[in-house]
Scaffold this active site. Structure first.
Site, mmCIF file in Angstrom:
data_model
loop_
_atom_site.group_PDB
_atom_site.id
_atom_site.type_symbol
_atom_site.label_atom_id
_atom_site.label_comp_id
_atom_site.label_asym_id
_atom_site.label_seq_id
_atom_site.Cartn_x
_atom_site.Cartn_y
_atom_site.Cartn_z
ATOM 1 N N ASP A 27 5.223 8.168 12.024
ATOM 2 C CA ASP A 27 5.826 7.543 13.200
ATOM 3 C C ASP A 27 5.010 7.932 14.437
ATOM 4 O O ASP A 27 4.921 9.119 14.773
ATOM 5 C CB ASP A 27 7.267 8.049 13.315
ATOM 6 N N ASP A 47 6.899 -1.196 19.146
ATOM 7 C CA ASP A 47 7.317 -1.343 20.547
ATOM 8 C C ASP A 47 8.763 -0.848 20.717
ATOM 9 O O ASP A 47 9.062 -0.039 21.628
ATOM 10 C CB ASP A 47 7.196 -2.837 20.911
HETATM 11 N N1 AR6 Z 1 4.892 4.134 14.230
HETATM 12 C C1 AR6 Z 1 3.710 3.613 13.821
HETATM 13 N N2 AR6 Z 1 3.566 2.348 13.408
HETATM 14 C C2 AR6 Z 1 4.665 1.572 13.390
HETATM 15 C C3 AR6 Z 1 5.937 2.018 13.810
HETATM 16 C C4 AR6 Z 1 6.015 3.371 14.247
HETATM 17 N N3 AR6 Z 1 7.175 3.913 14.671
HETATM 18 N N4 AR6 Z 1 6.821 0.998 13.680
HETATM 19 C C5 AR6 Z 1 6.135 -0.056 13.200
HETATM 20 N N5 AR6 Z 1 4.833 0.282 13.012
HETATM 21 P P1 AR6 Z 1 4.426 -4.560 15.152
HETATM 22 P P2 AR6 Z 1 2.536 -6.503 16.356
HETATM 23 C C6 AR6 Z 1 3.703 -0.535 12.521
HETATM 24 O O1 AR6 Z 1 5.238 -5.670 14.568
HETATM 25 O O2 AR6 Z 1 2.218 -7.063 15.032
HETATM 26 C C7 AR6 Z 1 7.064 -6.391 18.851
HETATM 27 O O3 AR6 Z 1 8.323 -6.980 18.828
HETATM 28 C C8 AR6 Z 1 4.004 -1.773 11.717
HETATM 29 O O4 AR6 Z 1 4.298 -1.437 10.379
HETATM 30 O O5 AR6 Z 1 5.141 -3.422 15.776
HETATM 31 O O6 AR6 Z 1 1.417 -6.194 17.307
HETATM 32 C C9 AR6 Z 1 6.358 -6.559 20.197
HETATM 33 O O7 AR6 Z 1 7.266 -6.563 21.277
HETATM 34 C C10 AR6 Z 1 2.674 -2.508 11.839
HETATM 35 O O8 AR6 Z 1 1.730 -1.967 10.905
HETATM 36 O O9 AR6 Z 1 3.398 -5.122 16.287
HETATM 37 C C11 AR6 Z 1 5.677 -7.880 20.043
HETATM 38 O O10 AR6 Z 1 6.549 -8.957 20.320
HETATM 39 C C12 AR6 Z 1 2.190 -2.150 13.227
HETATM 40 O O11 AR6 Z 1 3.012 -1.047 13.644
HETATM 41 C C13 AR6 Z 1 5.295 -7.902 18.584
HETATM 42 O O12 AR6 Z 1 6.226 -7.050 17.913
HETATM 43 C C14 AR6 Z 1 2.312 -3.262 14.242
HETATM 44 O O13 AR6 Z 1 3.480 -4.031 13.990
HETATM 45 C C15 AR6 Z 1 3.911 -7.338 18.371
HETATM 46 O O14 AR6 Z 1 3.539 -7.505 17.036
#
Ligand code: AR6
Length: 169
Positions: free
Chosen positions: A8, A32
């Protein structure tokens, strides 16, 4: 110096963690949502004052209740099949984060895998872009001493480890 870790990102004790945000900077799901929950409501208040961020760019805020001093909010592209400039927009995102890190004298940073969750960017392609930009910044004299790529899933961790190994060759 470049290390792949699984877990995380909100728990990382580094100068800055990177957020995979959307252009409003007002929060969302995925990483996020986790960052806003862990940083507390003052983060959203500062983000609201920043007034948004275009795709491919990045903005820096305080980290508030996080162990990290700063959050760098990066807005990656939504995957639209690969012919809509996604590669360049993702590379630009990493370059802008790395530039802000330099400007703010940041020594340690943790990146999530930007755009590869809700935004649907293929993980292997995104990982290659992320690591290329990180190694380019180091070659160009970045002050960063510790760079973590934080993967949430086993599968992403394996991809990052495999692609990182090709950079040492
Ligand atoms: N720590 C590390 N990585 C994480 C965590 C965490 N706590 N939680 C999720 N991931 P995403 P995007 C990973 O969807 O594709 C949001 O709603 C996840 O498994 O968070 O850039 C924003 O507001 C994945 O590998 O971001 C935007 O609207 C990675 O983080 C949209 O999502 C990115 O997944 C952005 O989408």
């Amino acid at each position: 110096m470049v290390e792949i870790v699984q877990g995380d990102i909100t728990a990382m004790k580094v100068d800055a963690i990177v957020n995979a945000a959307n252009p409003s900077l007002l929060g969302g799901g995925g990483v996020d949502g986790a960052i806003h929950r862990a940083a507390g409501p003052r983060l959203k208040a500062e983000c609201a004052m920043v007034g948004g961020c275009p795709t491919g760019s990045a903005k820096l805020t305080e980290g508030y209740d996080l162990p990290a001093r700063f959050v760098i909010h990066a807005v990656g592209p939504v995957w639209r099949g690969g012919d809509a400039g996604e590669d360049e927009l993702l590379a630009s995102c990493y370059r802008n984060v790395l530039r802000l890190a330099q400007e703010h004298r940041i020594d340690s940073i943790a990146f999530p895998s930007i755009s590869t969750g809700a935004y649907g960017f293929p993980i292997e392609r995104a990982c290659g872009i992320a690591l290329s930009e990180i190694f380019r910044a180091l070659d160009e004299g970045s002050r960063l001493k510790q760079i973590y790529c934080v993967c949430f899933s086993d599968a992403d961790f394996e991809v990052y480890e495999r692609i990182l190994a090709t950079f040492g060759e």
